[in-house]
Design an enzyme around this catalytic site. Sequence first.
Site, PDB file in Angstrom:
ATOM      1  N   THR A 153       0.831  -1.203   0.000  1.00 34.80           N
ATOM      2  CA  THR A 153       0.000   0.000   0.000  1.00 34.80           C
ATOM      3  C   THR A 153       0.865   1.252   0.000  1.00 34.80           C
ATOM      4  O   THR A 153       1.754   1.409   0.839  1.00 34.80           O
ATOM      5  CB  THR A 153      -0.887   0.018   1.266  1.00 34.80           C
ATOM      6  OG1 THR A 153      -1.636  -1.199   1.333  1.00 34.80           O
ATOM      7  CG2 THR A 153      -1.823   1.208   1.257  1.00 34.80           C
ATOM      8  N   GLU A 154       0.623   2.139  -0.971  1.00 36.03           N
ATOM      9  CA  GLU A 154       1.317   3.425  -1.053  1.00 36.03           C
ATOM     10  C   GLU A 154       2.849   3.284  -1.086  1.00 36.03           C
ATOM     11  O   GLU A 154       3.582   4.168  -0.667  1.00 36.03           O
ATOM     12  CB  GLU A 154       0.915   4.328   0.118  1.00 36.03           C
ATOM     13  CG  GLU A 154      -0.596   4.525   0.261  1.00 36.03           C
ATOM     14  CD  GLU A 154      -1.208   5.322  -0.885  1.00 36.03           C
ATOM     15  OE1 GLU A 154      -0.479   6.082  -1.531  1.00 36.03           O
ATOM     16  OE2 GLU A 154      -2.430   5.166  -1.116  1.00 36.03           O
ATOM     17  N   LEU A 155       3.319   2.146  -1.577  1.00 32.19           N
ATOM     18  CA  LEU A 155       4.753   1.821  -1.647  1.00 32.19           C
ATOM     19  C   LEU A 155       5.439   1.845  -0.277  1.00 32.19           C
ATOM     20  O   LEU A 155       6.649   2.082  -0.177  1.00 32.19           O
ATOM     21  CB  LEU A 155       5.504   2.759  -2.617  1.00 32.19           C
ATOM     22  CG  LEU A 155       5.159   2.647  -4.100  1.00 32.19           C
ATOM     23  CD1 LEU A 155       6.112   3.500  -4.938  1.00 32.19           C
ATOM     24  CD2 LEU A 155       5.187   1.202  -4.602  1.00 32.19           C
TER      25      LEU A 155
END
Length: 396
Positions: free
Chosen positions: A147-149
Amino acid sequence: MATKSICLYFQVHQPTRLRLYRFFDIGKDSHYYDDFANRTILRRVAQKCYLPMNQLMLELINANKGKFKIAYSISGSALDQFQRFAPEVIDSFKALAATGRVEFLAETYYHSLASLGSDSEFKHQVAKHAAKIEELFGVKPTVFRNTELIYDNSIGEVVYEMGYKTMLTEGARHIMGWQSPNFVYTSATQPRLKLLLRNYTLSDDIAFRFAQNKVTADQYVGWLKENAKDGDVVNLFMDYETFGEHQAADTGIFDFMKALPAAVLKDGTFGFATPSEVVKKYKPVSDIDVEDTISWADEERDVTAWLGNELQSEAFKKVYAMKEKLAIVNDPDLYEDWGHLQESDHFYYMCTKFFSDGEVHKYFNPYDTPYEAFINYMNVISDFQIRLDEKRAALD
């Protein structure tokens, strides 16, 4: 033959938005979701982005005889909404999968912060997501995108334990130092985990600055060549909603994307490669040590967009404190609601650092203030806690 590669990856996610849930609803009404908003927004983005972009990607793959390749990670929350509100989007992704030139990546099912809250829940969601991708598209993901890197050394170790040998993250300046994101790296604490790092300058030139730059495909190829003089691969990672939603069609964003593959291939410096192909083609040049958690969000490239204030911390602790009791109760309906309550978007809406000047962030926020987001979320959590306690008591 091109010796350098472009790795083009798109994130696809739509949150399960909560309805206005008042204090007086607690204990009386346990339907938490704004079905009208979820359906309306999903249908709108499908018409403006998902369907036209998927058609364009399919045409580009066919027109370039398979030399154009892309990767996606699609959250389980988005897949569930596609199946419910826009099944034609699923069909269009299946058509892309059938080309053999598209890689689907693994991620958390609910686009959650589970990697920061619970290792066991993190593993559960990743397994659930991988099963969903295999069910819908007939492929088992082998590359992981959190998630979101979101990434740090310890998260990388858990990801490797789950069987993923490649992971995407952000090429944040404060962890890179003098190093370039245009190479393959490994984790400092798990050297068998390979890392692909987002080139945020070139990615954001499309995702955030396209309308103001009005760059052409040929100009952009020039930027790619200049930026990657000493590199192997340029990792262009961005939200899929960049096309048609964040950057409107009248900016020329679709025309740019339509022209880009031919411009890249004609120049000859770069070819296109999926994440799996990149790590097979290039050897890692070094390791990256990430003790403090990073992400692709905002200038800080950290997790303060979701966990940067007391409101967010309180909500985060509250939702993950329920994990053990949920495991005992083992109720599918409660687990499903708990999953949706973990979606990172709920915590993002509580962020106060954008409240005064974050116009781009307000665009995605259904609440007028972070405090309204917090109160609404905690009201839902209170009702959820009552349901969980009642189920637990019934077992005694």
